[in-house]
Design a protein around this motif. Structure first.
Motif, mmCIF file in Angstrom:
data_model
loop_
_atom_site.group_PDB
_atom_site.id
_atom_site.type_symbol
_atom_site.label_atom_id
_atom_site.label_comp_id
_atom_site.label_asym_id
_atom_site.label_seq_id
_atom_site.Cartn_x
_atom_site.Cartn_y
_atom_site.Cartn_z
ATOM 1 N N THR A 18 22.864 22.548 42.187
ATOM 2 C CA THR A 18 23.490 21.297 42.128
ATOM 3 C C THR A 18 22.936 20.423 43.468
ATOM 4 N N LEU A 19 23.297 21.212 44.814
ATOM 5 C CA LEU A 19 23.087 20.524 45.934
ATOM 6 C C LEU A 19 21.607 20.319 45.922
ATOM 7 N N LEU A 24 20.951 17.190 43.974
ATOM 8 C CA LEU A 24 21.775 15.997 44.749
ATOM 9 C C LEU A 24 20.653 15.465 45.705
ATOM 10 N N TYR A 82 22.923 11.249 43.245
ATOM 11 C CA TYR A 82 23.892 11.534 42.363
ATOM 12 C C TYR A 82 23.441 10.753 41.057
ATOM 13 N N LEU A 99 20.770 12.741 38.945
ATOM 14 C CA LEU A 99 21.348 14.237 38.626
ATOM 15 C C LEU A 99 21.863 14.128 37.278
ATOM 16 N N VAL A 149 20.534 20.517 36.400
ATOM 17 C CA VAL A 149 21.193 21.629 37.257
ATOM 18 C C VAL A 149 21.014 22.976 36.402
ATOM 19 N N LYS A 159 30.025 15.996 35.252
ATOM 20 C CA LYS A 159 29.168 15.957 36.571
ATOM 21 C C LYS A 159 29.900 15.849 37.683
ATOM 22 N N VAL A 167 29.735 18.420 41.072
ATOM 23 C CA VAL A 167 29.188 17.929 42.247
ATOM 24 C C VAL A 167 30.222 17.925 43.380
ATOM 25 N N LEU A 224 30.511 8.651 44.103
ATOM 26 C CA LEU A 224 31.896 9.628 43.820
ATOM 27 C C LEU A 224 33.021 9.103 43.665
ATOM 28 N N THR A 268 35.819 14.097 40.479
ATOM 29 C CA THR A 268 34.932 14.428 41.940
ATOM 30 C C THR A 268 35.817 14.838 43.021
#
Length: 206
Positions: free
Chosen positions: A30-31, A34, A39, A42, A47, A65, A69, A119, A125
Motif C-alpha cells: 500500500t505504501l 501510494l 492516492y 491507487l 495493492v 481504499k 490507506v 484523504l 481513512t
C-alpha cells in the motif's frame, strides 16, 4: 462498530486473522503504491497484486481504499514505547522526539501533507489512521503526563487533552503547513515552554 456514509469503518481487525507476514506485505504494498501512484490512482487491485493476495482478502479486513490507506499510514508510524526516565521533562522530551521522527523521518509522515486533501473526505481513512496510530500514541502521552502529575511536576488540574495538543501541535504545524525543518532542540524548547514558561529564543546563526 462506527460507520460513515454507509460504509463500515472496520469489518474486523487487520491483526490476527490476516497473519503478521501477510498483513505486513499488504501494508508495505500500500505504501509503495501510494508513493508511486498517489492516492487517486491507487487501487485495491494494484495493492493486492503487489502484495500477492486476492483483492477479496483486502476487503475482508479493510472496508475501502481509504480505510486501507489510513491504516497503512498509521501502522507504519511508532506509537511507543512509553518513556520512563524517572524525570518528567526527559520523559516528555523523549516522547516528543519520537513524534518529530515520525513526521519528518518516515515515508508515511513525509507523505501526509500531500495526502490530506485526498484523504479528508474519504470514508474510513482518518478513522483508521486514528485507530492505528493517533489514539494509542496519545494514550501513551497521557500516561507520561499523569505520571508527571503524580510526581508533582505538573499541576493536578491540568487539561491533559489540551496539554497534548500544545505539545505536538508545533510539529504538525511545521510538517503540514509551513514545511519548516525542525531545529535539533525543538522537543526540548517546546517542553520547557510548557513546563517552565521558558519563552523560546532565536537560535544563533552561524
Amino acid at each position: 462498530m462506527p460507520e460513515r456514509a454507509g460504509v463500515s469503518i472496520q469489518k474486523r481487525s487487520p491483526d490476527g486473522e490476516a497473519g503478521p507476514r501477510r498483513r505486513e506485505s499488504i501494508l508495505s504494498a500500500t505504501l509503495q503504491q501510494l508513493a508511486e501512484q498517489g492516492y487517486r490512482d491507487l487501487t485495491m487491485e494494484s495493492v493486492a497484486s503487489h502484495a500477492g493476495v486476492h483483492k477479496a482478502t483486502l476487503y475482508r479486513w479493510w472496508a475501502s481504499k481509504g480505510h486501507l490507506v489510513g491504516w497503512a499510514l498509521g501502522a507504519s508510524l511508532s506509537t511507543g514505547p512509553i518513556p520512563d526516565t524517572g524525570n518528567t521533562r526527559d520523559d516528555l522530551v523523549s516522547w516528543l522526539k519520537v513524534t518529530i521522527a515520525n513526521y519528518t523521518s518516515t515515508t508515511a509522515g513525509r507523505a501526509l501533507p500531500g495526502l490530506l486533501n485526498d484523504l479528508a473526505d474519504e470514508p474510513g481513512t482518518l478513522e483508521a489512521f486514528r485507530a492505528a496510530f493517533l489514539d494509542p500514541r496519545r494514550a501513551n502521552c497521557a500516561q507520561v503526563i499523569r505520571r508527571g502529575v503524580d510526581r508533582g511536576d505538573i499541576p493536578a488540574d491540568t487539561d491533559i487533552e489540551l496539554f497534548m495538543d500544545v505539545l505536538a501541535g508545533p510539529v504538525f504545524y511545521r510538517q503540514l503547513m509551513t514545511g519548516t525543518p525542525p531545529p535539533h532542540d525543538l522537543a526540548e524548547r517546546i517542553v520547557d515552554l510548557l513546563l517552565f514558561g521558558r519563552i523560546p529564543r532565536r537560535l544563533p546563526t552561524s
